[in-house]
Design a protein around this motif. Structure first.
Motif, PDB file in Angstrom:
ATOM      1  N   ARG A 264     -31.951 -16.016   7.378  1.00  0.00           N
ATOM      2  CA  ARG A 264     -30.536 -16.241   7.060  1.00  0.00           C
ATOM      3  C   ARG A 264     -30.131 -17.698   7.209  1.00  0.00           C
ATOM      4  O   ARG A 264     -29.152 -18.159   6.635  1.00  0.00           O
ATOM      5  CB  ARG A 264     -29.642 -15.389   7.968  1.00  0.00           C
ATOM      6  CG  ARG A 264     -29.621 -13.930   7.597  1.00  0.00           C
ATOM      7  CD  ARG A 264     -28.444 -13.215   8.239  1.00  0.00           C
ATOM      8  NE  ARG A 264     -28.505 -13.227   9.693  1.00  0.00           N
ATOM      9  CZ  ARG A 264     -27.558 -13.699  10.492  1.00  0.00           C
ATOM     10  NH1 ARG A 264     -26.475 -14.263   9.977  1.00  0.00           N
ATOM     11  NH2 ARG A 264     -27.686 -13.642  11.806  1.00  0.00           N
ATOM     12  N   PHE A 270     -32.102 -17.285   1.572  1.00  0.00           N
ATOM     13  CA  PHE A 270     -31.047 -16.283   1.643  1.00  0.00           C
ATOM     14  C   PHE A 270     -30.454 -16.000   0.270  1.00  0.00           C
ATOM     15  O   PHE A 270     -30.289 -14.837  -0.128  1.00  0.00           O
ATOM     16  CB  PHE A 270     -29.952 -16.747   2.612  1.00  0.00           C
ATOM     17  CG  PHE A 270     -28.841 -15.757   2.788  1.00  0.00           C
ATOM     18  CD1 PHE A 270     -28.998 -14.674   3.628  1.00  0.00           C
ATOM     19  CD2 PHE A 270     -27.644 -15.902   2.107  1.00  0.00           C
ATOM     20  CE1 PHE A 270     -27.976 -13.747   3.790  1.00  0.00           C
ATOM     21  CE2 PHE A 270     -26.615 -14.988   2.259  1.00  0.00           C
ATOM     22  CZ  PHE A 270     -26.777 -13.910   3.115  1.00  0.00           C
ATOM     23  N   ASN A 271     -30.123 -17.034  -0.486  1.00  0.00           N
ATOM     24  CA  ASN A 271     -29.491 -16.853  -1.785  1.00  0.00           C
ATOM     25  C   ASN A 271     -30.454 -16.316  -2.843  1.00  0.00           C
ATOM     26  O   ASN A 271     -30.073 -15.489  -3.673  1.00  0.00           O
ATOM     27  CB  ASN A 271     -28.877 -18.169  -2.265  1.00  0.00           C
ATOM     28  CG  ASN A 271     -27.549 -18.461  -1.594  1.00  0.00           C
ATOM     29  OD1 ASN A 271     -26.502 -18.063  -2.076  1.00  0.00           O
ATOM     30  ND2 ASN A 271     -27.596 -19.138  -0.462  1.00  0.00           N
ATOM     31  N   TYR A 274     -30.974 -12.455  -1.943  1.00  0.00           N
ATOM     32  CA  TYR A 274     -29.823 -11.781  -1.335  1.00  0.00           C
ATOM     33  C   TYR A 274     -29.883 -10.256  -1.492  1.00  0.00           C
ATOM     34  O   TYR A 274     -29.514  -9.514  -0.575  1.00  0.00           O
ATOM     35  CB  TYR A 274     -28.512 -12.315  -1.922  1.00  0.00           C
ATOM     36  CG  TYR A 274     -27.325 -11.531  -1.437  1.00  0.00           C
ATOM     37  CD1 TYR A 274     -26.875 -11.670  -0.123  1.00  0.00           C
ATOM     38  CD2 TYR A 274     -26.686 -10.613  -2.267  1.00  0.00           C
ATOM     39  CE1 TYR A 274     -25.812 -10.922   0.343  1.00  0.00           C
ATOM     40  CE2 TYR A 274     -25.624  -9.860  -1.799  1.00  0.00           C
ATOM     41  CZ  TYR A 274     -25.191 -10.017  -0.503  1.00  0.00           C
ATOM     42  OH  TYR A 274     -24.144  -9.263  -0.040  1.00  0.00           O
ATOM     43  N   ARG A 275     -30.330  -9.780  -2.653  1.00  0.00           N
ATOM     44  CA  ARG A 275     -30.400  -8.326  -2.856  1.00  0.00           C
ATOM     45  C   ARG A 275     -31.310  -7.665  -1.820  1.00  0.00           C
ATOM     46  O   ARG A 275     -31.010  -6.590  -1.307  1.00  0.00           O
ATOM     47  CB  ARG A 275     -30.884  -8.018  -4.276  1.00  0.00           C
ATOM     48  CG  ARG A 275     -29.840  -8.255  -5.357  1.00  0.00           C
ATOM     49  CD  ARG A 275     -30.358  -7.791  -6.712  1.00  0.00           C
ATOM     50  NE  ARG A 275     -29.342  -7.843  -7.742  1.00  0.00           N
ATOM     51  CZ  ARG A 275     -29.081  -8.908  -8.486  1.00  0.00           C
ATOM     52  NH1 ARG A 275     -29.794 -10.021  -8.307  1.00  0.00           N
ATOM     53  NH2 ARG A 275     -28.139  -8.876  -9.412  1.00  0.00           N
ATOM     54  N   TYR A 277     -31.843  -8.842   1.127  1.00  0.00           N
ATOM     55  CA  TYR A 277     -31.139  -8.932   2.398  1.00  0.00           C
ATOM     56  C   TYR A 277     -30.186  -7.744   2.566  1.00  0.00           C
ATOM     57  O   TYR A 277     -30.117  -7.136   3.646  1.00  0.00           O
ATOM     58  CB  TYR A 277     -30.360 -10.245   2.481  1.00  0.00           C
ATOM     59  CG  TYR A 277     -29.600 -10.420   3.773  1.00  0.00           C
ATOM     60  CD1 TYR A 277     -30.270 -10.744   4.947  1.00  0.00           C
ATOM     61  CD2 TYR A 277     -28.220 -10.244   3.816  1.00  0.00           C
ATOM     62  CE1 TYR A 277     -29.570 -10.891   6.147  1.00  0.00           C
ATOM     63  CE2 TYR A 277     -27.520 -10.390   5.006  1.00  0.00           C
ATOM     64  CZ  TYR A 277     -28.202 -10.713   6.162  1.00  0.00           C
ATOM     65  OH  TYR A 277     -27.503 -10.853   7.346  1.00  0.00           O
ATOM     66  N   GLU A 278     -29.466  -7.398   1.497  1.00  0.00           N
ATOM     67  CA  GLU A 278     -28.588  -6.220   1.543  1.00  0.00           C
ATOM     68  C   GLU A 278     -29.395  -4.960   1.874  1.00  0.00           C
ATOM     69  O   GLU A 278     -28.978  -4.146   2.709  1.00  0.00           O
ATOM     70  CB  GLU A 278     -27.904  -6.024   0.190  1.00  0.00           C
ATOM     71  CG  GLU A 278     -26.657  -6.844  -0.022  1.00  0.00           C
ATOM     72  CD  GLU A 278     -25.906  -6.425  -1.270  1.00  0.00           C
ATOM     73  OE1 GLU A 278     -24.820  -6.983  -1.507  1.00  0.00           O
ATOM     74  OE2 GLU A 278     -26.396  -5.544  -2.016  1.00  0.00           O
ATOM     75  N   VAL A 310     -20.264 -13.949   2.949  1.00  0.00           N
ATOM     76  CA  VAL A 310     -21.013 -14.251   1.730  1.00  0.00           C
ATOM     77  C   VAL A 310     -20.041 -14.240   0.557  1.00  0.00           C
ATOM     78  O   VAL A 310     -19.167 -13.368   0.470  1.00  0.00           O
ATOM     79  CB  VAL A 310     -22.132 -13.209   1.494  1.00  0.00           C
ATOM     80  CG1 VAL A 310     -22.848 -13.478   0.181  1.00  0.00           C
ATOM     81  CG2 VAL A 310     -23.116 -13.216   2.655  1.00  0.00           C
TER      82      VAL A 310
END
Length: 408
Positions: A264, A270-271, A274-275, A277-278, A310
């Motif tokens: 993170r 992270f970007n 991101y999916r 990460y969710e 976010v």
């Protein structure tokens, strides 16, 4: 030139309106228009085939509602989640109902709507370029939208116009195909490209298992691997503009929704992922509460804590109840049981309706491609749960059309 108004003009208008309104990216407007159109076109009889598709969605919603009784969620979040989870069902019913009023000109209406959406999209692109000075792929997508499943379906139907018995003149066919194809391409959406390939293969009957289809699919896989290797070897820059920026998105695409560990503190990591990460946060926060939430989920109104704010859509959010992954949102709301039920909504499209009518068989092939595509769509774009998708109306429409053709 003589202008004639069709007798069913109002129901044609309703269909176009219901397909078009989600492109405004305002869920309240979408659900309001869809609900009103549903009430205005409600009918007395519905088929078993339609309910076979809708019942699993209803069961997922029912499980989530029952589970939510054991939690104290905000009423606003509960009501919002109910409307979100009802959206696919409303879409299926609505499409089914509207087909009954537009049966004689069904595929022409589908194409007419796709052309209308495409023209509007092209005008938005021109406005973004000449008024707002958009010059990059990211800017164009920001102003004009990120994907359009409906236009891909329309483009496929136009490419296979003989199979769908469209009798346009060659000139008209060429013009509308070019308009819709150009608009669909300019979204530069990786998922739409995958959707096009899958639906194209389906209509060519290459998704029906045979020696020929297996060799073609294998050739496509090998070609894709080679093409991807070339893209990786060119090492496109992350923040590049134009084609290079698009190639970078292709480069990171295979791992973007599947990574199991993300830093993170690393903005790039992270970007770009991101999916994933969710997904990680969803699984972690649902399973940590024990076996019961893992099996039955955390109900309507539940949210995921992203641990940091976010930028999503047009606001900064830390707690979210709608995810990018259809399987994960079902897991959050109704657990593993919900996912098991959810799989039946995909298996539905693999069931072939027997018929001696070529048009019905073409619809079957389109549904087969839809089933395959849903595995991709659910993983990155919520499938039928996506707030701006319109294909649920088209699917309901085609279910009704297929039944009416078989009953003739």
């Amino acid at each position: 030139m003589k202008i004639t108004i069709p007798n069913n003009w109002f129901h044609q208008f309703l269909f176009i309106l219901c397909i078009a309104v989600p492109y405004l990216d305002n869920f309240e407007s979408t659900i309001s228009v869809w609900s009103l159109a549903f009430v205005l076109t409600i009918q007395q009889k519905y088929s078993v085939s339609l309910f076979k598709l809708i019942i699993p969605y209803a069961l997922i919603l029912l499980i989530a509602i029952v589970v939510s009784f054991y939690y104290d969620y905000q009423k606003y979040l509960v009501i919002r989640d109910i409307t979100y989870l009802c959206k696919p069902m409303i879409g299926f019913f609505l499409g089914y109902q509207l087909c009954g009023r537009n049966f004689q000109n069904a595929f022409r209406l589908i194409v007419k709507t796709g052309v209308f959406i495409a023209v509007c999209h092209i005008l938005v692109i021109l406005n973004a370029i000449f008024i707002y000075g958009a010059r990059t792929v990211a800017d164009l997508r920001f102003f004009s939208g990120y994907f359009s499943d409906y236009e891909i379906y329309t483009f496929i139907i136009l490419l296979f116009h003989k199979q769908f018995q469209l009798d346009y003149t060659k000139k008209t066919l060429r013009i509308v195909t070019l308009i819709v194809g150009f608009s669909a391409f300019t979204y530069l959406a990786r998922t739409n490209f995958i959707q096009f390939v899958i639906l194209f293969l389906a209509l060519k009957e290459y998704l029906v298992i045979s020696k020929k289809s297996l060799s073609i699919i294998l050739s496509i896989i090998i070609t894709s691997v080679i093409a991807y290797s070339i893209i990786v070897s060119t090492n496109p820059r992350r923040n590049a503009d134009g084609l290079e920026g698009f190639l970078y998105k292709i480069k990171v695409a295979p791992m973007e929704p599947f990574k199991s560990k993300i830093n993170r503190e690393d903005y790039k990591d992270f970007n770009d992922n991101y999916r994933s990460y969710e997904n990680i946060m969803t699984v972690r926060q649902v399973t940590r509460d024990g076996l019961i939430p893992t099996i039955f989920g955390k109900g309507i109104g539940s949210q995921i804590d992203l641990k940091q704010e976010v930028w999503l859509g047009d606001m900064n959010l830390r707690f979210i109840s709608i995810l990018h992954n259809g399987f994960m949102i079902v897991f959050l709301k109704s657990g593993l049981l919900g996912i098991f039920i959810y799989l039946f909504t995909i298996i539905y499209f693999f069931r072939k309706t027997k018929s001696d009518k070529p048009l019905v068989n073409s619809i079957n092939l389109l549904f087969l491609g839809t089933g395959v595509f849903l595995f991709v769509s659910n993983w990155v774009f919520l499938g039928f749960y996506n707030l701006t998708e319109t294909k649920s109306i088209l699917i309901g429409f085609l279910i009704a059309y297929r039944e009416k053709m078989n009953n003739q």
